[in-house]
Write an enzyme that holds these catalytic residues in place. Structure first.
Site, PDB file in Angstrom:
ATOM      1  N   HIS A  64      81.234  41.574  49.783  1.00  0.00           N
ATOM      2  CA  HIS A  64      81.460  41.786  48.351  1.00  0.00           C
ATOM      3  C   HIS A  64      80.354  42.708  47.816  1.00  0.00           C
ATOM      4  O   HIS A  64      79.200  42.316  47.757  1.00  0.00           O
ATOM      5  CB  HIS A  64      81.446  40.444  47.608  1.00  0.00           C
ATOM      6  CG  HIS A  64      82.618  39.583  47.964  1.00  0.00           C
ATOM      7  ND1 HIS A  64      82.542  38.218  48.061  1.00  0.00           N
ATOM      8  CD2 HIS A  64      83.900  39.921  48.240  1.00  0.00           C
ATOM      9  CE1 HIS A  64      83.738  37.745  48.388  1.00  0.00           C
ATOM     10  NE2 HIS A  64      84.570  38.761  48.502  1.00  0.00           N
ATOM     11  N   GLU A  84      77.507  41.820  45.367  1.00  0.00           N
ATOM     12  CA  GLU A  84      76.559  40.775  45.728  1.00  0.00           C
ATOM     13  C   GLU A  84      75.350  41.367  46.452  1.00  0.00           C
ATOM     14  O   GLU A  84      75.105  41.110  47.629  1.00  0.00           O
ATOM     15  CB  GLU A  84      77.271  39.699  46.556  1.00  0.00           C
ATOM     16  CG  GLU A  84      78.321  38.982  45.721  1.00  0.00           C
ATOM     17  CD  GLU A  84      79.328  38.153  46.510  1.00  0.00           C
ATOM     18  OE1 GLU A  84      80.266  37.620  45.879  1.00  0.00           O
ATOM     19  OE2 GLU A  84      79.198  38.042  47.739  1.00  0.00           O
ATOM     20  N   HIS A 138      76.487  35.880  51.129  1.00  0.00           N
ATOM     21  CA  HIS A 138      77.119  36.200  49.841  1.00  0.00           C
ATOM     22  C   HIS A 138      76.160  35.942  48.689  1.00  0.00           C
ATOM     23  O   HIS A 138      75.083  35.390  48.865  1.00  0.00           O
ATOM     24  CB  HIS A 138      78.362  35.320  49.627  1.00  0.00           C
ATOM     25  CG  HIS A 138      79.560  35.760  50.388  1.00  0.00           C
ATOM     26  ND1 HIS A 138      80.647  36.345  49.795  1.00  0.00           N
ATOM     27  CD2 HIS A 138      79.834  35.712  51.714  1.00  0.00           C
ATOM     28  CE1 HIS A 138      81.539  36.633  50.714  1.00  0.00           C
ATOM     29  NE2 HIS A 138      81.080  36.259  51.894  1.00  0.00           N
ATOM     30  N   GLU A 191      75.494  31.300  50.242  1.00  0.00           N
ATOM     31  CA  GLU A 191      75.576  31.771  48.858  1.00  0.00           C
ATOM     32  C   GLU A 191      74.183  31.781  48.246  1.00  0.00           C
ATOM     33  O   GLU A 191      73.522  30.752  48.200  1.00  0.00           O
ATOM     34  CB  GLU A 191      76.469  30.827  48.032  1.00  0.00           C
ATOM     35  CG  GLU A 191      77.917  30.743  48.503  1.00  0.00           C
ATOM     36  CD  GLU A 191      78.771  31.900  47.990  1.00  0.00           C
ATOM     37  OE1 GLU A 191      78.225  32.788  47.303  1.00  0.00           O
ATOM     38  OE2 GLU A 191      79.988  31.904  48.280  1.00  0.00           O
TER      39      GLU A 191
HETATM   40 ZN   LIG Z   1      81.021  36.816  47.812  1.00  0.00          ZN
END
Ligand SMILES: [Zn+2]
Length: 1158
Positions: A809, A812, A906, A991
């Protein structure tokens, strides 16, 4: 006891319904009154469960039928009904069933002239209307006309009655058909006028509840389209907006200001975004006509009305929240499956991506020799600036942290007790200065092999692109302002090509793992859709984290309200709005850069994505971000340049097309800013910046058609103010610390050069070429074999794999900083890294979505797809990086070498801390409340080990935020597919917050790049501990490990901290102090809180009590004195009035009641 009580209560209730004896009824009512006034809500619930509501309603209809009306019974009965009714969710329906709604209405009508009686009726009416269906019936039967008669015209007489009427009216208007009725009868205008009257006359703010009650009526009416239109036509916006202007400083007027703000936001006319199309300014032709053209737009206005009209129907249904609806409960789908999404023969191509497995000793040797010369040369170039892994132990003070920026000597940091050899003890070397001879040689090399950057099959060799010869290029690289700036610093006019030279000479080269030369060389190879010609200064010059961490920003009281009212002011006072487009990607001719008193914007550089800037007021700008390429959504990331600012002026920026429903910007997060002047003065850094930050839903809409039927057509505004550090500076603002593709590529160049080739096995290959024609690098990192001995070579080949990927992504960027930390640690001289390399072979794809990163996307690739939703069946044409990453994983599995750990890095925009998502069948089924016998499903709980270790070794990491549930909506993510199809038990998504930490050492602080990089290095440490704990290790490894880490001590020492954490469940963010959304249903304004009604009744009773005591009334012994006093008081108006209000003794009670203090 309970049974006796129950039977006693039931006897009372049935007697109440059946008895015709007045004294008996009065006694029962007084007992019930006592019972309920002593107890809490629970006691009332008990009475309700025993049929209390029905019995009281029955008694009401019976009593109301007897002529003349006996108010000595009716009044206590009505009070009881109001108290019971407010806690009985089915009260409205029960009232209808008992045909009591008509009774109450007619009682109210008969008592229009008697305000005390009327007030009692209105209390019950309000309670009945809390049920929308009953409210609608009451509306049909004329309840609103009656209430309107009571509240108009404005008068301060009979305040309590007016209050009760307004509150009953507000309850009735929750029914949308009542709202329509009210609008068609012209009540909206009447309510507005009444509100104005009360506002004007209530100078001492004694009647806030009346004013707020009127606002609640308006709020409900404006829930329907017709209501909003009428409100606008009646100048409602102006009236309410003007009325709050003099209230803003008064905190106890908050209920009024907040309700006004909600109404204003809701009624603000909806508009499409001020762009030609919401579709991205950039499009990319996909191979093989993969996607249809977007449908045409243009019918937005029509659409808005239709869609909202649908919602105007009354509905009693409550939204059923099935929280775990998304969990996968199909055991067969959860079980790992060895499927293949492509022909098996295809896997052969990935053998070349595992050169470490086919290496024979000879090759390794020659390679080492080959590298030797490079190594020698490199080492001679190396100066010795050291780089330390940021470490929690350098924290000095929780709110202001100074860090050791350069730990030069080896040896343990006194603060680091957990490791025998501290993590930061390793020093890294890097190239400090650009060597002219290097440059010349590399230019020559490059000239011979001009296409090297574009050839994916070519084995990677570091190529430094020739510095461009065209002086114009430099000019574009550094804007005239910047040029002037630099020349002023250099003290002379410079010819263009000298600018960069001059700049580079100024560059101290002390930013670890960054080289402007390498950056320029890499940036020149980038293929972007807009064809970038310029570099953003921060990416070129480099970023050095500040020596301190910034605490999270404290939210200023009412910050959002102030910004929203400012937005509304544009509508009310359009003359003040400049409305000048100063930057427009779509129509460059429309923008007026360089206009006086106006900032200049720019973002046509890697990862930049500003689409439009509109100057709203002198120091306020609306900004629109570009959608992801080939898409019409996904706006969250932003990165742009701004110039021409004044000093010490707070500029307000509104990014008006954000899409997430909430943001950490509401919970202490700041954006980041980079100042060129600061950088040139020796402080090259991104800093957290901005104040008065808030994030809220705005009035812009996007039609479903324009979004290709995608739901959720709202936009949100990120509003922030910023004071720039210098006048006429060049500054950059971004959502988060940028990390471009060129940054990554030049970082890899430096890593390759700075490693010790004798120890570190490093291969940089190309996984594939992206759609946009950029290379997606694949790294292999492990330790060189110990010796040429057969055993050592075998050990070399047989090390388990760890597979890491990041930045699928593009928005990010935090994931890239974590990956940077991982990579630097892996190639470092740290003995722990050395040991780790001997334990594993690392396969790393540091950027899975280069095109997205380059073109300033937030979420997608050039195909407009979220690449982390393509892992189940990636398309080799459209999703090449996913297709080949998965192919390589398939290959590893096919040769029996599936990785021990897979992790996808992420960033998380809604939460704090760093945490892992993993996969567990048992936890998923258990959470879903599945009846499947989980005891027959065996599952290795080894997936929990790594997060547990990280919780102990990484300060930003929090175990309790981790989740191991498998959601249906995530079935095509890397984590789930690698777990299921490759059978990787430890398959994770990591994350990292954009904001900061709520726990541990960094609690209350926003994360900087240093903390993110630390997370990446601690992740490596976690892998080593995982290996030592879970895999059989050679004696040698164990001995080395024992020297480096005291594992037991390590774990126990930190367990305490972790235990104290684990007692606290990490909840989601507490609700924001201000409503982000303003939908009718989501606004909490305490309307349903009847405590105010209770208070009113109680106030009335205590007033009466006080009154009777003053009158020295004494009563008999059978009832409690209080109850009897009530009876006595209730009796008075009834006996003395006989239909004629305001008479003799009753006058005393009544007028006193009316004028009793509020
Ligand atoms: Zn992500």
């Amino acid at each position: 006891m309970a049974e006796q009580e129950a039977s006693g209560l039931q006897v009372l209730l049935s007697t109440l319904q059946s008895s015709g004896d007045k004294d008996v009824i009065l006694n029962i009512l007084s007992v019930l009154t006592d019972l309920l006034s002593l107890g809490t809500g629970r006691r009332i619930q008990y009475v309700i469960s025993k049929g209390g509501s029905e019995a009281l309603l029955q008694a009401l209809t019976t009593t109301a039928r007897t002529e003349p009306l006996d108010h000595s019974i009716l009044l206590p009965l009505l009070r009881l009904l109001a108290r019971v009714g407010q806690r009985d969710r089915k009260f409205g329906l029960k009232a209808q069933k008992a045909e009591a709604t008509d009774t109450i209405l007619s009682l109210a009508r008969r008592n229009l002239g008697h305000h005390l009686h009327l007030t009692h009726c209105l209390w019950v009416l309000r309670v009945c209307a809390s049920n929308v269906t009953t409210g609608t019936t009451l509306g049909i039967n004329g309840a609103m006309e009656l209430l309107f008669k009571v509240i108009t015209p404005y008068s301060k007489r009979h305040i309590r009655t007016v209050r009760a009427a307004i509150e009953a009216l507000a309850a009735l208007l929750k029914s949308k058909s009542n709202s329509r009725r009210a609008v068609s009868r012209g009540y909206l205008g009447g309510l507005l006028r009444l509100y104005q009257d009360w506002h004007r006359n209530d100078v001492s703010n004694n009647y806030i509840y009346i004013r707020r009650g009127l606002l609640l009526c308006l709020k409900h009416i404006t829930n329907i389209q017709l209501g909003r239109e009428t409100f606008l036509c009646s100048k409602g916006m102006e009236i309410l907006f003007t009325s709050v202007q003099d209230c803003l400083s008064c905190k106890n007027l908050d209920p009024i200001i907040n309700t006004v703000t909600q109404i204003l936001r809701k009624c603000y006319p909806k508009e499409p975004l001020p762009v030609v199309t919401v579709r991205s300014s950039y499009s990319f032709p996909l191979p093989g006509n993969a996607k249809v053209e977007p449908p045409c737009e243009g019918s937005e206005g029509k659409w808005l009305k239709e869609e909202e009209a649908e919602k105007d129907l009354d509905s009693e249904e409550e939204e059923s929240k099935e929280e775990d609806y998304d969990l996968e409960t199909d055991v067969n789908k959860l079980r790992s499956k060895a499927v293949l999404d492509r022909p098996e023969e295809e896997l052969g191509q990935y053998e070349a991506m595992c050169p470490e497995l086919s290496h024979n000793f000879q090759e390794l040797e020659t390679e080492s020799e080959e590298k030797k010369s490079l190594e020698d040369r490199t080492e001679s170039l190396l100066s010795a600036p050291s780089h330390s892994i940021p470490n929690a132990t350098s924290v000095k003070h929780p709110n202001y942290r100074l860090r050791n920026q350069s730990v030069t000597e080896m040896g343990p940091d006194p603060g680091e007790k957990d490791f025998k050899v501290p993590l930061q003890s390793w020093t890294k070397k890097e190239i400090r200065r650009w060597d002219q001879t290097d440059e010349k040689r590399d230019i020559a090399e490059t000239a011979q092999d001009a296409d090297s950057c574009e050839d994916p099959d070519r084995n990677h060799v570091l190529i430094l692109r020739p510095l461009p010869k065209d002086p114009a290029w430099y000019k574009k690289t550094f804007y005239p302002e910047c040029e002037a700036l630099i020349s002023s610093i250099a003290g002379g006019s410079l010819d263009c090509s000298d600018i960069v030279t001059n700049l580079l000479e100024k560059h101290q080269g002390d930013i670890p793992f960054h080289s402007p030369h390498f950056y320029i060389a890499r940036a020149k190879c980038v293929k972007s859709i807009p064809g970038y010609k310029d570099l953003a200064f921060p990416d070129f010059w480099g970023h050095q984290p500040p020596p301190y961490s910034k605490p999270m920003l404290e939210r200023k009281y009412g910050v959002q309200r102030d910004k929203v009212l400012d937005d509304v002011r544009r509508l009310i006072q359009p003359g003040d709005v400049i409305g000048r487009t100063v930057f427009d990607l779509d129509e460059p001719s429309h923008s007026s850069p360089g206009a006086p008193d106006c900032l200049t914007f720019f973002s046509k550089f890697e990862s930049g994505n500003l689409r439009k800037a509109i100057q709203v007021r002198e120091f306020e700008y609306d900004l629109i971000m570009n959608a992801d390429v080939n898409s019409n959504q996904q706006h969250q990331w932003f990165y742009f340049e701004v110039r021409g600012m004044k000093l010490a002026v707070p500029y307000r920026f509104n990014i008006i097309n954000c899409e997430k429903f909430n943001s950490q910007f509401n919970y202490g997060m700041q954006l980041v800013m980079y100042s060129v002047k600061e950088a040139l003065q020796g402080r090259p850094r991104w800093l957290r910046a901005g104040h008065d930050i808030c994030y809220y839903k705005n009035h812009y809409r996007c039609s479903a058609a324009a979004r290709q039927g995608v739901k959720g057509h709202f936009y949100y505004t990120l509003a922030f103010s910023i004071k720039f550090p210098h006048k006429d500076d060049v500054c950059y603002l971004a959502y988060h610390y940028p990390y471009t593709y060129s940054t990554m590529m030049s970082h890899l160049d430096i890593l390759e050069r700075s490693r010790n080739p004798k120890k570190v096995y490093w291969r940089q290959q190309t996984l594939c070429q992206t759609l946009g024609g950029n290379l997606c690098p694949l790294l292999t990192i492990t330790a060189m074999p110990e010796s040429k001995k057969r055993d050592d070579l075998e050990q070399f080949c047989n090390r388990p794999y760890v597979f890491l990927v990041a930045r699928v992504h593009p928005g990010e960027s935090n994931a890239s900083w974590v990956m940077k930390g991982t990579l630097e640690f892996l190639v470092s001289n740290d003995p722990i890294a050395d040991l780790l390399r001997k334990c594993f072979i690392f396969k790393i794809v540091p950027m899975l979505n280069p095109d997205g990163v380059i073109n300033g996307n937030h979420r997608c690739s050039l195909s407009g797809d979220d690449l982390n939703r393509q892992w189940l069946a990636p398309n080799s044409q459209l999703h090449p990086t996913i297709y080949h990453a998965k192919g390589l994983l398939y290959y590893l599995r096919s040769i029996g070498r599936a990785p021990l750990v897979f992790c996808d890095y992420h960033g998380h925009s809604q939460r704090k801390n760093v945490f892992l998502y993993g996969c567990s069948i048992k936890e998923t089924l258990w959470q879903a409340g599945c009846t499947v016998d989980t005891s027959v499903i065996t599952e290795d709980v080894g997936y929990r080990t790594l997060p547990k270790i990280l919780d102990k070794v990484a300060p930003a990491f929090v175990m309790n935020s981790c989740s191991f549930l498998v959601e249906k909506s995530r079935e095509s993510t890397a984590r789930v597919v690698v777990w299921k199809e490759m059978g990787v038990l430890r398959s994770y998504t990591m994350e990292s917050t954009y904001c900061g930490c709520s726990h541990g050492l960094y609690k209350g602080l926003q994360l900087g790049t240093q903390e993110l990089e630390e997370m990446g290095s601690k992740f490596c440490l976690g892998l080593l501990i995982l290996h030592l704990k879970s895999l059989p290790c050679s004696k040698k490894v164990m001995t080395q490990a024992a020297l480096l880490l005291d594992l037991d001590e390590e774990i126990t020492d930190r367990t305490q901290r972790s235990c104290s954490n684990s007692s606290q469940e990490i909840d989601d963010e507490p609700p924001c102090a201000e409503e982000i959304d303003y939908n009718a249903d989501s606004c909490s304004d305490g309307e349903e809180d009847f405590s105010e009604l209770d208070q009113e009744i109680q106030e009335y009773l205590s007033w009466v009590e006080g009154k009777t005591e003053d009158d020295e009334v004494t009563m008999g012994q059978t009832c409690s004195s209080k109850a009897l006093r009530q009876l006595y008081v209730s009796n008075q108006p009834a006996t003395n009035n006989a239909g004629l209000p305001l008479h003799s003794a009753a006058l005393g009670v009544y007028s006193g009641f009316e004028s009793s203090p509020v």
